[in-house]
Design a protein around this motif. Structure first.
Motif, PDB file in Angstrom:
ATOM      1  N   MET A  38       0.843  -1.192   0.000  1.00  0.00           N
ATOM      2  CA  MET A  38       0.000   0.000   0.000  1.00  0.00           C
ATOM      3  C   MET A  38       0.885   1.252   0.000  1.00  0.00           C
ATOM      4  SD  MET A  38      -2.823  -1.502  -0.121  1.00  0.00           S
ATOM      5  CE  MET A  38      -3.960  -0.140  -0.016  1.00  0.00           C
ATOM      6  N   GLN A  39       0.644   2.131  -0.932  1.00  0.00           N
ATOM      7  CA  GLN A  39       1.392   3.369  -1.013  1.00  0.00           C
ATOM      8  C   GLN A  39       0.577   4.505  -0.383  1.00  0.00           C
ATOM      9  OE1 GLN A  39       4.566   3.224  -2.316  1.00  0.00           O
ATOM     10  NE2 GLN A  39       4.157   1.025  -2.356  1.00  0.00           N
ATOM     11  N   SER A  40       1.105   5.719  -0.443  1.00  0.00           N
ATOM     12  CA  SER A  40       0.451   6.843   0.226  1.00  0.00           C
ATOM     13  C   SER A  40      -0.865   7.212  -0.463  1.00  0.00           C
ATOM     14  CB  SER A  40       1.372   8.055   0.222  1.00  0.00           C
ATOM     15  OG  SER A  40       1.682   8.437  -1.097  1.00  0.00           O
ATOM     16  N   LEU A  41      -1.745   7.829   0.303  1.00  0.00           N
ATOM     17  CA  LEU A  41      -3.025   8.279  -0.221  1.00  0.00           C
ATOM     18  C   LEU A  41      -2.831   9.426  -1.192  1.00  0.00           C
ATOM     19  CD1 LEU A  41      -5.093   8.418   3.081  1.00  0.00           C
ATOM     20  CD2 LEU A  41      -5.438   6.810   1.228  1.00  0.00           C
ATOM     21  N   ARG A  42      -3.611   9.427  -2.244  1.00  0.00           N
ATOM     22  CA  ARG A  42      -3.660  10.602  -3.098  1.00  0.00           C
ATOM     23  C   ARG A  42      -4.726  11.521  -2.526  1.00  0.00           C
ATOM     24  NH1 ARG A  42      -5.098  10.349  -9.441  1.00  0.00           N
ATOM     25  NH2 ARG A  42      -7.223  10.159  -8.653  1.00  0.00           N
ATOM     26  N   MET A  43      -4.343  12.720  -2.168  1.00  0.00           N
ATOM     27  CA  MET A  43      -5.252  13.632  -1.481  1.00  0.00           C
ATOM     28  C   MET A  43      -5.560  14.861  -2.324  1.00  0.00           C
ATOM     29  SD  MET A  43      -4.042  13.634   2.484  1.00  0.00           S
ATOM     30  CE  MET A  43      -3.977  12.109   3.442  1.00  0.00           C
ATOM     31  N   LYS A  44      -6.628  15.521  -1.927  1.00  0.00           N
ATOM     32  CA  LYS A  44      -6.973  16.817  -2.502  1.00  0.00           C
ATOM     33  C   LYS A  44      -6.451  17.882  -1.544  1.00  0.00           C
ATOM     34  CE  LYS A  44     -10.981  15.481  -5.266  1.00  0.00           C
ATOM     35  NZ  LYS A  44     -12.404  15.759  -5.568  1.00  0.00           N
ATOM     36  N   ILE A  45      -5.514  18.686  -2.028  1.00  0.00           N
ATOM     37  CA  ILE A  45      -4.802  19.664  -1.207  1.00  0.00           C
ATOM     38  C   ILE A  45      -5.043  21.064  -1.751  1.00  0.00           C
ATOM     39  CG2 ILE A  45      -2.535  20.405  -0.383  1.00  0.00           C
ATOM     40  CD1 ILE A  45      -1.527  17.559  -0.955  1.00  0.00           C
ATOM     41  N   LEU A 245       3.727  14.989   6.517  1.00  0.00           N
ATOM     42  CA  LEU A 245       2.728  14.996   7.585  1.00  0.00           C
ATOM     43  C   LEU A 245       1.359  14.520   7.105  1.00  0.00           C
ATOM     44  CD1 LEU A 245       3.628  18.395   9.282  1.00  0.00           C
ATOM     45  CD2 LEU A 245       4.302  16.102  10.001  1.00  0.00           C
ATOM     46  N   LEU A 246       1.164  14.412   5.794  1.00  0.00           N
ATOM     47  CA  LEU A 246      -0.117  13.955   5.268  1.00  0.00           C
ATOM     48  C   LEU A 246      -0.416  12.526   5.692  1.00  0.00           C
ATOM     49  CD1 LEU A 246       0.022  15.332   1.607  1.00  0.00           C
ATOM     50  CD2 LEU A 246      -1.144  16.336   3.582  1.00  0.00           C
ATOM     51  N   ASN A 247       0.615  11.738   5.912  1.00  0.00           N
ATOM     52  CA  ASN A 247       0.436  10.335   6.278  1.00  0.00           C
ATOM     53  C   ASN A 247       0.833  10.065   7.730  1.00  0.00           C
ATOM     54  OD1 ASN A 247      -0.355   9.555   3.606  1.00  0.00           O
ATOM     55  ND2 ASN A 247       1.786   9.756   3.010  1.00  0.00           N
ATOM     56  N   SER A 248       0.813  11.108   8.549  1.00  0.00           N
ATOM     57  CA  SER A 248       1.244  10.951   9.936  1.00  0.00           C
ATOM     58  C   SER A 248       0.395  11.812  10.862  1.00  0.00           C
ATOM     59  CB  SER A 248       2.712  11.348  10.078  1.00  0.00           C
ATOM     60  OG  SER A 248       3.091  11.414  11.429  1.00  0.00           O
TER      61      SER A 248
END
Length: 261
Positions: A38-45, A245-248
């Motif tokens: 599983m890789q990092s989430l793709r987010m809307k920033i 910090l997006l994944n923490s």
């Protein structure tokens, strides 16, 4: 192992059946056996201060990581980046009504806003813009914000800095540091929003490196003697840390001083 025996692909899958957040699954086939990472989430920033030097590093790195970016700017011509996942919009950073339209549906707000020092009057841009952002976030139902200030925002925190910094640099930018500190105090009283304040030291206009970060929950990063560890960091590394910090949840509702080794 022969190369023909290893095949890899990267494809997006929806998390919790939501179209807003995408997890990237890396599927690796090794000798007929499938291994999934599983890789990092793709987010809307949404990024404020996107045309500034640090903001441009942040926008570029976010796009490289596969995120969907909305850049809020005053002058669209200053942002030279073009990308299918980039939306550039104009808005008043001091108006919640102007911001809320662009905050709706976003996962996180990231601010690299900066305001110049003033000798003859107080700096107010940090508190006024943050007040607008927080009110817009509440109306748009966005819960996460990551912003940046600086080392030494607390008035007495520079006591152990070098003579040059303590008696020349800090007095020159005290009006900026004071308003940054007021903004930090405002966030500390904001219970309904998950905020993080990233505090870098002096900024160098350098791209991201692979250097390890040193962090400290305070107003500078101390070395083993308690004195400031270093005095400057690349803007690209500040952007790299903010995006990490997006994944923490490590620094939620905290201020973190950073530098690199």
């Amino acid at each position: 192992m022969p190369a023909a025996e290893v095949e890899a692909s990267l494809r997006p899958v929806q998390e919790d059946d939501s179209p807003e957040r995408t997890v990237f699954k890396e599927e690796t086939s090794v000798e007929g056996k499938q291994v999934v990472h599983m890789q990092s989430l793709r987010m809307k920033i949404t990024v404020l201060g996107a045309t500034g030097q640090t903001g441009q590093y942040l926008v570029n790195q976010a796009l490289q990581q596969g995120h969907m970016v909305t850049a809020i700017v005053r002058n669209p011509g200053k942002l030279t980046v073009h990308h299918d996942n980039l939306k550039v919009v104009e808005a008043d950073i001091f108006s919640a009504d102007s911001l809320k339209t662009h905050f709706k549906g976003q996962d996180v707000i990231m601010s690299c806003l900066g305001f110049p020092a003033s000798i003859f009057s107080a700096v107010t841009g940090y508190t006024l813009s943050m007040n607008a952002m927080i009110n817009a976030m509440r109306e748009a139902q966005v819960n996460r914000i990551i912003t940046m200030t600086s080392w030494y925002t607390e008035p007495n925190s520079g006591a152990q800095s070098s003579y040059l910094i303590r008696f020349l640099l800090l007095p020159m930018i005290r009006s900026v540091l004071t308003n940054m500190y007021e903004m930090e105090q405002f966030l500390q009283k904001t219970d309904d929003i998950s905020w993080t304040v990233v505090r870098p030291p002096g900024l160098k206009n350098l791209p991201a490196s692979a250097q390890e970060f040193l962090t400290h929950e305070g107003y500078f990063v101390p070395n083993s003697s308690g004195n400031p560890a270093g005095s400057a960091v690349g803007r690209g590394d500040v952007a790299r840390f903010m995006l990490s910090l997006l994944n923490s949840n490590a620094w939620v509702k905290k201020g973190v001083a950073i530098t690199t080794k």
